[in-house]
Design a protein around this motif. Structure first.
Motif, PDB file in Angstrom:
ATOM      1  N   UNK A  16       0.713  -1.793  -0.165  1.00  0.00           N
ATOM      2  CA  UNK A  16      -0.176   0.037  -0.138  1.00  0.00           C
ATOM      3  C   UNK A  16       0.666   1.182  -0.033  1.00  0.00           C
ATOM      4  N   UNK A  17       1.504   1.399   0.850  1.00  0.00           N
ATOM      5  CA  UNK A  17       2.881   2.513   0.873  1.00  0.00           C
ATOM      6  C   UNK A  17       3.518   3.000  -0.602  1.00  0.00           C
ATOM      7  N   UNK A  18       3.551   1.611  -0.549  1.00  0.00           N
ATOM      8  CA  UNK A  18       4.514   1.597  -2.182  1.00  0.00           C
ATOM      9  C   UNK A  18       4.324   2.139  -3.386  1.00  0.00           C
ATOM     10  N   UNK A  19       2.026   1.563  -3.400  1.00  0.00           N
ATOM     11  CA  UNK A  19       1.480   2.382  -4.721  1.00  0.00           C
ATOM     12  C   UNK A  19       1.507   3.998  -4.353  1.00  0.00           C
ATOM     13  N   UNK A  20       1.425   4.061  -2.749  1.00  0.00           N
ATOM     14  CA  UNK A  20       1.191   5.413  -2.896  1.00  0.00           C
ATOM     15  C   UNK A  20       2.226   6.348  -2.852  1.00  0.00           C
TER      16      UNK A  20
ATOM     17  N   UNK B  99       9.177  -3.253 -10.122  1.00  0.00           N
ATOM     18  CA  UNK B  99      10.729  -2.346  -9.522  1.00  0.00           C
ATOM     19  C   UNK B  99      10.463  -2.286  -7.979  1.00  0.00           C
ATOM     20  N   UNK B 100       8.382  -2.116  -7.781  1.00  0.00           N
ATOM     21  CA  UNK B 100       8.792  -1.933  -6.404  1.00  0.00           C
ATOM     22  C   UNK B 100       8.103  -3.142  -5.657  1.00  0.00           C
ATOM     23  N   UNK B 101       7.761  -4.193  -7.027  1.00  0.00           N
ATOM     24  CA  UNK B 101       6.930  -5.284  -6.122  1.00  0.00           C
ATOM     25  C   UNK B 101       5.612  -5.033  -6.091  1.00  0.00           C
ATOM     26  N   UNK B 102       4.538  -3.878  -6.944  1.00  0.00           N
ATOM     27  CA  UNK B 102       2.863  -4.086  -6.599  1.00  0.00           C
ATOM     28  C   UNK B 102       2.631  -5.129  -7.462  1.00  0.00           C
ATOM     29  N   UNK B 103       1.856  -5.335  -7.069  1.00  0.00           N
ATOM     30  CA  UNK B 103       1.120  -6.995  -7.154  1.00  0.00           C
ATOM     31  C   UNK B 103      -0.139  -6.689  -7.857  1.00  0.00           C
ATOM     32  N   UNK B 104      -1.200  -5.906  -6.524  1.00  0.00           N
ATOM     33  CA  UNK B 104      -2.244  -5.436  -6.566  1.00  0.00           C
ATOM     34  C   UNK B 104      -3.282  -4.712  -7.503  1.00  0.00           C
TER      35      UNK B 104
END
Length: 123
Positions: free
Chosen positions: A37-41, A69-74
């Protein structure tokens, strides 16, 4: 006069250990959800103020690169809602994440992230 022993019994110790272990396992499942969540923000805020963000298509491509790069999958690039307000890009996304806990018990997390900041929170 009899001396009474004080302390925790074996059953009490086992129950306490089980509760602590359960809390640790639950915490280990929850931490990655909030990390994402914080990576998405962070990615949305960075993209909104980026000089490379010239169009919605470009923003989606840049988000796709950052998500790898940030491993955002959702959140996928198709989930982004992009608009322009006062000459600045406003990017937002809403998503859900379900984490299985035990058997048929799951935790549902609903997130909403945006590149804009709340004016009341910054004052």
């Amino acid at each position: 006069m009899r001396n009474r022993q004080q302390g925790i019994s074996l059953i009490g110790a086992l129950i306490s250990a089980a509760l602590i272990l359960g809390a640790l396992i639950l915490g280990m499942r929850i931490v990655p959800v909030y990390t994402e969540y914080f990576a998405v923000k962070k990615a949305l805020s960075g993209l909104a103020s980026s000089a490379e963000a010239t169009s919605p298509e470009t923003i989606r491509i840049l988000f796709d690169r950052r998500s790898g790069a940030e491993d955002i999958n959702s959140v996928r690039k198709e989930d982004l809602v992009i608009s322009k307000e006062n000459g600045r890009w406003v990017i937002s996304a809403d998503w859900q994440r379900t984490i299985p806990v035990v058997a048929n018990v799951s935790l549902l997390f609903q997130f909403s992230a945006s590149s804009t900041t709340n004016a009341a929170a910054s004052q």
